[in-house]
Structures are given as structure tokens and as C-alpha cells.
Design an enzyme around this catalytic site. Structure first.
Site, PDB file in Angstrom:
ATOM      1  N   HIS A  25       0.842  -1.200   0.000  1.00 29.26           N
ATOM      2  CA  HIS A  25       0.000   0.000   0.000  1.00 29.26           C
ATOM      3  C   HIS A  25       0.877   1.250   0.000  1.00 29.26           C
ATOM      4  O   HIS A  25       1.886   1.313   0.712  1.00 29.26           O
ATOM      5  CB  HIS A  25      -0.874   0.045   1.260  1.00 29.26           C
ATOM      6  CG  HIS A  25      -2.071  -0.842   1.196  1.00 29.26           C
ATOM      7  ND1 HIS A  25      -3.244  -0.544   1.845  1.00 29.26           N
ATOM      8  CD2 HIS A  25      -2.285  -2.018   0.566  1.00 29.26           C
ATOM      9  CE1 HIS A  25      -4.132  -1.508   1.626  1.00 29.26           C
ATOM     10  NE2 HIS A  25      -3.564  -2.417   0.847  1.00 29.26           N
ATOM     11  N   LYS A 193      -9.731 -12.481   9.765  1.00 32.97           N
ATOM     12  CA  LYS A 193      -9.306 -12.690   8.372  1.00 32.97           C
ATOM     13  C   LYS A 193      -7.842 -12.304   8.257  1.00 32.97           C
ATOM     14  O   LYS A 193      -7.452 -11.208   8.665  1.00 32.97           O
ATOM     15  CB  LYS A 193     -10.147 -11.825   7.431  1.00 32.97           C
ATOM     16  CG  LYS A 193      -9.513 -11.645   6.046  1.00 32.97           C
ATOM     17  CD  LYS A 193     -10.498 -11.148   5.021  1.00 32.97           C
ATOM     18  CE  LYS A 193      -9.808 -10.778   3.714  1.00 32.97           C
ATOM     19  NZ  LYS A 193     -10.751 -10.602   2.608  1.00 32.97           N
ATOM     20  N   LYS A 195      -4.935 -11.458   5.599  1.00 26.63           N
ATOM     21  CA  LYS A 195      -4.529 -11.208   4.204  1.00 26.63           C
ATOM     22  C   LYS A 195      -3.210 -11.923   3.987  1.00 26.63           C
ATOM     23  O   LYS A 195      -2.203 -11.595   4.606  1.00 26.63           O
ATOM     24  CB  LYS A 195      -4.371  -9.698   3.983  1.00 26.63           C
ATOM     25  CG  LYS A 195      -3.822  -9.274   2.642  1.00 26.63           C
ATOM     26  CD  LYS A 195      -4.634  -9.724   1.461  1.00 26.63           C
ATOM     27  CE  LYS A 195      -6.064  -9.249   1.508  1.00 26.63           C
ATOM     28  NZ  LYS A 195      -6.884  -9.602   0.356  1.00 26.63           N
ATOM     29  N   ASP A 224      -6.831 -15.105   2.914  1.00 26.16           N
ATOM     30  CA  ASP A 224      -7.071 -14.594   1.557  1.00 26.16           C
ATOM     31  C   ASP A 224      -5.747 -14.189   0.913  1.00 26.16           C
ATOM     32  O   ASP A 224      -5.273 -13.070   1.112  1.00 26.16           O
ATOM     33  CB  ASP A 224      -8.004 -13.379   1.645  1.00 26.16           C
ATOM     34  CG  ASP A 224      -8.197 -12.702   0.292  1.00 26.16           C
ATOM     35  OD1 ASP A 224      -7.872 -13.316  -0.736  1.00 26.16           O
ATOM     36  OD2 ASP A 224      -8.691 -11.557   0.276  1.00 26.16           O
ATOM     37  N   ASN A 226      -5.254 -13.636  -2.200  1.00 24.59           N
ATOM     38  CA  ASN A 226      -5.510 -12.955  -3.486  1.00 24.59           C
ATOM     39  C   ASN A 226      -4.797 -13.666  -4.647  1.00 24.59           C
ATOM     40  O   ASN A 226      -3.985 -13.061  -5.359  1.00 24.59           O
ATOM     41  CB  ASN A 226      -5.104 -11.476  -3.430  1.00 24.59           C
ATOM     42  CG  ASN A 226      -6.094 -10.611  -2.683  1.00 24.59           C
ATOM     43  OD1 ASN A 226      -5.778 -10.076  -1.617  1.00 24.59           O
ATOM     44  ND2 ASN A 226      -7.298 -10.479  -3.194  1.00 24.59           N
ATOM     45  N   HIS A 331     -16.638  -7.804   1.105  1.00 23.68           N
ATOM     46  CA  HIS A 331     -15.267  -7.375   0.818  1.00 23.68           C
ATOM     47  C   HIS A 331     -15.081  -5.916   1.212  1.00 23.68           C
ATOM     48  O   HIS A 331     -16.052  -5.152   1.288  1.00 23.68           O
ATOM     49  CB  HIS A 331     -15.055  -7.548  -0.693  1.00 23.68           C
ATOM     50  CG  HIS A 331     -13.898  -6.821  -1.267  1.00 23.68           C
ATOM     51  ND1 HIS A 331     -13.979  -5.545  -1.790  1.00 23.68           N
ATOM     52  CD2 HIS A 331     -12.610  -7.205  -1.413  1.00 23.68           C
ATOM     53  CE1 HIS A 331     -12.786  -5.193  -2.237  1.00 23.68           C
ATOM     54  NE2 HIS A 331     -11.943  -6.175  -2.022  1.00 23.68           N
ATOM     55  N   SER A 332     -13.839  -5.512   1.460  1.00 21.92           N
ATOM     56  CA  SER A 332     -13.602  -4.081   1.669  1.00 21.92           C
ATOM     57  C   SER A 332     -12.273  -3.651   1.052  1.00 21.92           C
ATOM     58  O   SER A 332     -11.459  -4.481   0.662  1.00 21.92           O
ATOM     59  CB  SER A 332     -13.609  -3.728   3.156  1.00 21.92           C
ATOM     60  OG  SER A 332     -12.341  -3.913   3.735  1.00 21.92           O
ATOM     61  N   ASN A 333     -12.108  -2.366   0.975  1.00 22.63           N
ATOM     62  CA  ASN A 333     -10.860  -1.715   0.585  1.00 22.63           C
ATOM     63  C   ASN A 333     -10.687  -0.527   1.528  1.00 22.63           C
ATOM     64  O   ASN A 333     -11.619  -0.173   2.228  1.00 22.63           O
ATOM     65  CB  ASN A 333     -10.958  -1.219  -0.864  1.00 22.63           C
ATOM     66  CG  ASN A 333     -10.194  -2.134  -1.817  1.00 22.63           C
ATOM     67  OD1 ASN A 333      -9.098  -2.596  -1.493  1.00 22.63           O
ATOM     68  ND2 ASN A 333     -10.746  -2.382  -2.969  1.00 22.63           N
ATOM     69  N   HIS A 360     -11.484  -2.450   6.299  1.00 26.83           N
ATOM     70  CA  HIS A 360     -10.128  -1.908   6.489  1.00 26.83           C
ATOM     71  C   HIS A 360     -10.136  -0.789   7.543  1.00 26.83           C
ATOM     72  O   HIS A 360      -9.110  -0.179   7.785  1.00 26.83           O
ATOM     73  CB  HIS A 360      -9.615  -1.304   5.173  1.00 26.83           C
ATOM     74  CG  HIS A 360      -9.134  -2.291   4.146  1.00 26.83           C
ATOM     75  ND1 HIS A 360      -9.902  -3.310   3.674  1.00 26.83           N
ATOM     76  CD2 HIS A 360      -7.935  -2.387   3.485  1.00 26.83           C
ATOM     77  CE1 HIS A 360      -9.210  -3.999   2.751  1.00 26.83           C
ATOM     78  NE2 HIS A 360      -8.019  -3.456   2.629  1.00 26.83           N
ATOM     79  N   ARG A 415      -4.040   4.021  -7.372  1.00 27.49           N
ATOM     80  CA  ARG A 415      -3.375   3.012  -6.542  1.00 27.49           C
ATOM     81  C   ARG A 415      -2.456   2.151  -7.414  1.00 27.49           C
ATOM     82  O   ARG A 415      -2.865   1.677  -8.475  1.00 27.49           O
ATOM     83  CB  ARG A 415      -4.447   2.141  -5.882  1.00 27.49           C
ATOM     84  CG  ARG A 415      -3.876   0.994  -5.090  1.00 27.49           C
ATOM     85  CD  ARG A 415      -4.978   0.199  -4.375  1.00 27.49           C
ATOM     86  NE  ARG A 415      -4.400  -0.991  -3.765  1.00 27.49           N
ATOM     87  CZ  ARG A 415      -5.087  -1.869  -3.039  1.00 27.49           C
ATOM     88  NH1 ARG A 415      -6.376  -1.686  -2.832  1.00 27.49           N
ATOM     89  NH2 ARG A 415      -4.488  -2.916  -2.521  1.00 27.49           N
TER      90      ARG A 415
HETATM   91  O1  GKR Z   1      -6.093  -3.739   0.767  1.00 28.29           O
HETATM   92  O2  GKR Z   1      -4.406  -4.790  -0.116  1.00 28.29           O
HETATM   93  C1  GKR Z   1      -5.605  -4.698   0.182  1.00 28.29           C
HETATM   94  C2  GKR Z   1      -6.505  -5.837  -0.176  1.00 28.29           C
HETATM   95  O3  GKR Z   1      -5.797  -6.866  -0.804  1.00 28.29           O
HETATM   96  C3  GKR Z   1      -7.609  -5.359  -1.051  1.00 28.29           C
HETATM   97  O4  GKR Z   1      -7.124  -4.657  -2.157  1.00 28.29           O
HETATM   98  C4  GKR Z   1      -8.481  -6.469  -1.554  1.00 28.29           C
HETATM   99  O5  GKR Z   1      -9.421  -5.887  -2.390  1.00 28.29           O
HETATM  100  O6  GKR Z   1      -9.409  -6.670   0.637  1.00 28.29           O
HETATM  101  C5  GKR Z   1      -9.260  -7.182  -0.559  1.00 28.29           C
HETATM  102  C6  GKR Z   1      -9.619  -8.601  -0.740  1.00 28.29           C
HETATM  103  O7  GKR Z   1     -10.280  -9.142   0.109  1.00 28.29           O
HETATM  104  O8  GKR Z   1      -9.264  -9.186  -1.770  1.00 28.29           O
HETATM  105 MG    MG Z   2     -10.387 -11.020  -0.970  1.00 24.47          MG
END
Ligand code: GKR
Ligand code: MG
Length: 436
Positions: A25, A193, A195, A224, A226, A331-333, A360, A415
């Protein structure tokens, strides 16, 4: 009632150096705050994606929005989203693996509409004296559970260096457990959760095991990465964590593509492991949900009003998931309080929300909050629906002005986690999905 003005505020908010398979980020996250006024003096607000692209997309819709009746949302959706083709195939498949979630060009009109719809619903709430969740059909819960959304991170609070870093560097299992403890102490979250897709899979497995040991078997865990793992690695992780993810937990987007997730599911089931899979990468439109169900690739869809096309589309999604026998999460950002309240209102009005929502919010600070009265409170990991009409929050215009000043000062307008990674961590870093 007619919409008489549309104002857009581009703001920047401090964001800590969080990691994901997409990279790092940037020190600032970008948001756009939308204000709609009506000819009878009611104001509605919303918060959406930031930077030049989302702002230009909103600008391009200005003429379609002005003069509209905010009650006539179906017609506005038809008008703004008619060029979107929910069933259109794209080369390489519909998965947006190569994009940061929320940036799929196919979803652009839905994102733009969502920002307008939420502000309209805020207006309707104020016009009728009702909270938004009751305007869209009524709440089935008075408060909404969110999960502790853990990230591996570098040290630092983001922004201009003047922001506190409560968590320090979190790049190993032990410190991730410490971060989680801080989250649960401060917010009371009851689901967790992680990441992933950042450290070697064995270290992420170890992180989940330590979280389980620390918080016990009744706290649901999800991971997650991704899409950072191959099918083989996803199966390996699913097998290693069969116990830890078994109690209302899930594997979220372990690998790219619905076909990959379908294969992981098949191979785990063959080993007697029923861990469900969730997605906000491979399922971003209604047609994807059908394909995901047919392939048994995804059992839980992550909604998000910001890109699914607003609160009512998320309610339809909730219904579709119920019919398809799928669960629903959110989901969030990076976001502030206006988005949090939109997420909370819709989650309150989705009967089959089967998991705590992502947020977030803990990663942003009081210093940047733009709602009057400061940060939205959490109790027991939940956000309560406020008694006030509409979204239940108002803008703090001094704070909004500070957000705009920060935006004007910073050099970037989009971003780009990969570029940040190259700037701050490794000059040769590339986003490679799957990586392991
Ligand atoms: O904030 O880096 C992040 C997350 O990876 C985000 O961009 C994702 O959209 O929260 C997210 C997810 O659940 O995939
Ligand atoms: Mg996700």
C-alpha cells in the site's frame, strides 16, 4: 424532488505499508466523497474509490444525474449501467486476477452508479426520517459484525510520517498474533481474516495455526492470498489447515480463475476436506456467481456495495446466493466512515449474510476521519445502526478540506501497489500470480 447539484471531493488518507499479493500500500489511500443536493434542500453523501479515474467516471455521468428524482433508482440504474454487459466474456476469462479488486473496467458503471445510489438513499432516508437500512426494505439485525482484518505490514503508520504506528512491523506469525490481539482488544472482533499471499505459504500456515492456538477453536478464521497460490499449493494449504479453517472459516481466492478454484475444491473434497472457498476476485458480477456455482468453485460470495452497484444490488446478490445455496460475506478496501456506514446499512438488510464483513477501517485514523463526531464506534466487533435518518453520518467540512489539501499535495492519482513495492522494498519486484 430533483437532484440539483453534484459535488465531488477527492481526498487522500494516510494508509500504513500493508502488504498483499498485489504489492505494498502507498502511504496514502485515495477516496472520492460525493455530495448530492436536492431542490428542496436535502443533502445526500457517499464515499467511493479515489483518484482521477473514478472521479472522471462520475463527472461523465453528471448530466444523467442532475434533474433526476432520487426515488427513481431503477431508471437511473438502467440509464447509467445500460452499456455494462454483465454476461460479456473478456479475453482470458472474467477473473480480475490481474487487477486490484474493485478496478475491473467491466464494473466501472456499477461503481459509478453505486456512489450516486448511496447518496440518493441517504437523501431518501432524510426525506422519510428513516435509516437507510429501513428504506431499502428493513433491517434484519440492528448491528453488523465485522472481522479483524489482519495484514502483514512493514513498520510505519503511512502518510507523511506524522501518523502513529500502533502495530509496528508484522512480517512473521508471532507479530501477526500480536496485531490480532490489539485488534480484538480495541474492537472486540469475533472473526478473523488474514490477508495472505505475502510470506512463504508455510509461514502463513503457521500464522493461522498460531492464531487458532491463541484465540481458540470457536473464533472463525479465514485466509485470503488474493490468488498467490497455484492449485497444488492451495490444496496443500487447505489440507494443512483443514482443522483451523473448519469452524465457519474459509479459503478466499486461494488461486486464480474459477477453473482453478473448482479444481482445488474437487481435490480437497476427495480428501474429505469440506473447507468452503470464498471470492471477491473471480466473482464480481451476477453471471460469475452462476458459473461459480456450476463449477462448485466458490461457496461464499464477497459482496461490496462499492463495485456491485450499490446497496440494492447487494441485496439482490444476497437473494441470488440464497437461491444458489451460497453464503454471503462482504469485501472491503481502504475507506472511512461514510463507506463503513453504507456497508453496515446494507449488511443489516441482507437476511442471509452468513459471515462477519471485512473492513479496512482499523487501518485508518481519527486524524483523517471526515464524519462529524469522529470515528465510528465498534462494540463487540459490531457497528450499530444509528437512530438518525439516512446513513446516520454527516460530513465534517474542515476534515474534508484537510483531506482535499493532502490530495492536492501528493503526486499520485491511482493506486499502484506494484510500483510502491519497487520503490520501498525491492526494485525488481513484480506481481506474479500465482507466485507459489
Ligand atoms: O487492501 O491490499 C488490500 C486488499 O488486498 C484489497 O485490495 C483487496 O481488495 O481486501 C481485498 C480482498 O479481500 O481481496
Ligand atoms: Mg479477498
Amino acid at each position: 424532488m430533483k437532484i440539483s447539484s453534484l459535488k465531488l471531493h477527492s481526498i487522500a488518507i494516510a494508509d500504513p505499508p500493508l502488504r498483499s499479493s498485489y504489492g505494498l500500500h502507498a502511504p496514502w489511500a485515495l477516496r472520492t466523497v460525493v455530495e448530492l443536493d436536492t431542490d428542496d434542500g436535502i443533502k445526500g453523501i457517499s464515499e467511493t474509490y479515489g483518484g482521477d479515474g473514478p472521479r472522471a467516471a462520475l463527472e461523465a455521468m453528471r448530466e444523467r444525474v442532475l434533474g433526476r428524482d432520487p426515488f427513481q433508482l431503477a431508471g437511473l440504474y438502467q440509464d447509467m449501467c445500460r452499456e455494462s454487459a454483465p454476461n460479456r466474456e473478456v479475453p482470458g476469462g472474467r477473473t480480475q486476477t490481474w487487477l486490484v479488486p474493485g478496478e475491473n473496467p467491466l464494473d466501472q458503471n456499477n461503481r459509478t452508479f453505486a456512489a450516486i445510489e448511496i447518496a440518493c438513499l441517504d437523501i431518501l432516508g432524510k426525506a422519510t426520517g428513516k435509516p437507510v437500512c429501513d428504506v431499502i426494505g428493513g433491517r434484519v439485525r440492528d448491528s453488523v459484525p465485522f472481522s479483524a482484518y489482519l495484514f502483514y505490514k512493514h513498520g510505519g503508520g503511512g502518510g507523511d510520517g506524522q501518523y502513529d504506528d500502533k502495530y509496528g512491523e508484522v512480517l512473521d506469525p508471532r507479530s501477526a498474533v500480536g496485531e490480532c490481539r490489539q485488534f480484538t482488544d480495541e474492537y472486540g472482533f469475533e472473526e478473523i481474516k488474514l490477508k495472505g499471499g505475502v510470506l512463504e505459504p508455510q509461514l502463513e500456515i503457521e500464522t493461522i495455526r498460531q492464531l487458532r492456538a491463541e484465540f481458540g477453536p470457536t473464533v472463525p478464521l479465514r485466509i485470503d492470498p488474493n490468488c498467490a497460490w497455484s492449485v497444488d499449493t492451495s490444496v496443500m494449504v487447505g489440507e494443512a489447515l483443514r482443522e483451523e479453517l473448519s469452524n465457519d472459516g474459509y479459503l478466499e481466492d486461494p488461486c486464480p480463475e474459477l477453473s482453478g478454484m473448482s479444481e482445488v475444491r474437487k481435490r480437497l473434497l476427495a480428501k474429505g476436506i469440506g473447507t468452503p472457498q470464498a471470492s471477491n476476485v473471480a466473482v464480481t458480477q451476477f453471471a460469475d456467481a452462476l458459473r461459480a456455482r456450476d463449477l462448485d468453485a466458490v461457496q461464499i460470495v464477497l459482496s461490496d456495495p462499492h463495485y456491485w452497484g450499490g446497496l440494492r444490488q447487494v441485496q439482490y446478490l444476497s437473494q441470488v446466493c440464497e437461491v444458489l445455496g451460497m453464503g454471503l460475506s462482504m469485501h472491503s478496501n481502504s475507506h472511512l466512515g461514510v463507506s463503513l456506514m453504507a456497508m453496515t446499512h446494507v449488511a443489516a438488510a441482507c437476511p442471509n449474510l452468513t459471515f462477519a464483513c471485512d473492513t479496512h477501517y482499523p487501518w485508518q485514523t481519527e486524524k483523517d476521519e471526515i464524519v462529524l463526531g469522529g470515528r465510528i464506534p465498534f462494540s463487540g466487533g459490531k457497528v450499530k445502526i444509528p437512530g438518525a435518518p439516512g446513513l446516520g453520518v454527516e460530513l465534517d467540512y474542515d476534515q474534508l478540506a484537510r483531506g482535499r489539501e493532502r490530495y492536492d499535495r501528493i503526486p499520485f492519482r491511482k493506486r499502484d501497489d506494484e510500483a510502491e513495492m519497487r520503490k520501498h522494498v525491492d526494485p525488481n519486484w513484480k506481481r506474479v500470480l500465482p507466485r507459489w
